[in-house]
Design an enzyme around this catalytic site. Structure first.
Site, PDB file in Angstrom:
ATOM      1  N   CYS A  81       0.931  -1.225   0.038  1.00 29.07           N
ATOM      2  CA  CYS A  81       0.088  -0.047  -0.063  1.00 29.07           C
ATOM      3  C   CYS A  81       0.691   1.281  -0.019  1.00 29.07           C
ATOM      4  CB  CYS A  81      -1.045   0.132   1.099  1.00 29.07           C
ATOM      5  SG  CYS A  81      -2.037   1.484   1.313  1.00 29.07           S
ATOM      6  N   ASP A 115      -9.437  -3.258  -6.975  1.00 28.09           N
ATOM      7  CA  ASP A 115      -8.960  -2.242  -6.178  1.00 28.09           C
ATOM      8  C   ASP A 115      -9.682  -0.940  -6.575  1.00 28.09           C
ATOM      9  OD1 ASP A 115      -7.754  -0.342  -4.627  1.00 28.09           O
ATOM     10  OD2 ASP A 115      -5.650  -1.252  -4.955  1.00 28.09           O
ATOM     11  N   HIS A 171      -7.947  -4.224  -3.092  1.00 30.74           N
ATOM     12  CA  HIS A 171      -6.607  -3.597  -2.447  1.00 30.74           C
ATOM     13  C   HIS A 171      -6.259  -4.176  -1.151  1.00 30.74           C
ATOM     14  CE1 HIS A 171      -4.083  -0.472  -1.883  1.00 30.74           C
ATOM     15  NE2 HIS A 171      -4.405  -0.254  -0.436  1.00 30.74           N
TER      16      HIS A 171
END
Length: 275
Positions: free
Chosen positions: A154, A211, A243
């Site tokens: 991330c 995502d 995600h």
């Protein structure tokens, strides 16, 4: 034979950041059998940078170095577990707390506040220098200065792209669902899309088709930028993943994609000299 500096590690149970709820039953816990693991500090820019280190017990090194870059939530249990998994593969894995000058991410109760009050205030330049310091320190702990890799998740995925354009010693990078573009500010003046032509290390990007924060058109734009730059890079998109699909402690975890991505990561490091 290289002699490592004396190493002091603290063994603590770092809780998950309060902003992460609920926790998933799929959480993986890797033991410390056959490895040395714990919290330590690294001299960096006149301060003591907290970090988590894991490396094999056996052998005198030099060890292959992997920098592990946190999510927005800091170096919590999951990131520490990733370090232990890598140590069991023979790596010296080091995860520095890259927000420590600005605050403690574990004290925030929700993601929007964490992002606005802490994450947005952390300068990329500071982060890249702290990663340099962590790398140099890892070498003094028996790491191999010629075999350095980085992986991040991330927020850390974005940083992994940037670091591949920052450190010419880096051999390979693996970025898990890090954003390619965003607002340009004094703290974040460039994004991966901007530095595609500057990459000095091969980068593998691992992304999810579901995502919502990184749409597929952004993935395609990044691929185009990499092709235009003739960069050594590959982006893999998992059709059923969203995600944070590697985050086994969260409901977003997608086991098949995470396991495949892990094997691709290890193969990427091996292919480009971190093996």
């Amino acid at each position: 034979m290289k002699v490592a500096e004396p190493l002091e590690l603290r063994h603590t149970d770092r809780a998950m950041t309060r902003a992460v709820t609920p926790h998933a039953e799929s959480t993986i816990l890797t033991d410390s059998q056959g490895i040395i693991a714990g919290e330590t500090t690294i001299p960096s820019q006149g301060e003591q940078l907290p970090a988590y280190l894991a490396k094999p017990v056996s052998g005198d090194g030099p060890y292959l170095i992997i920098l592990v870059v946190q999510e927005i939530f800091g170096v919590h249990q999951h990131i520490q577990d990733v370090c232990r998994r890598l140590a069991k593969q023979g790596y010296l894995a080091i995860a520095p707390e890259l927000y420590f000058r600005q605050g403690d991410p574990h004290q925030y109760d929700d993601i929007p506040t964490l992002l606005s009050e802490l994450v947005s205030k952390v300068p990329d330049a500071q982060v890249l220098l702290d990663l340099d310091r962590a790398t140099n320190w890892a070498v003094r702990q028996g790491g191999d200065a010629n075999k350095i890799g980085i992986t991040g998740f991330c927020w850390g995925g974005r940083i992994s792209w940037l670091y591949a354009a920052h450190n010419p010693q880096l051999k390979a990078a693996v970025a898990w669902y890090g954003k390619f573009s965003g607002n340009k500010t004094l703290t974040t003046p460039k994004h991966p899309m901007d530095i595609a032509a500057d990459l000095s290390a091969p980068v593998l990007g691992l992304y999810g088709a579901e995502d919502g924060s990184i749409p597929l058109d952004q993935v395609e734009l990044m691929r185009q930028a990499l092709r235009a730059a003739n960069a050594t890079a590959e982006i893999v998109v998992y059709p059923e993943a969203g995600h944070a699909f590697h985050a086994d402690y969260r409901p977003s975890y997608h086991q098949a994609s995470a396991q495949d991505g892990w094997q691709r990561m290890l193969a990427w490091f091996a292919q480009y000299g971190v093996k």
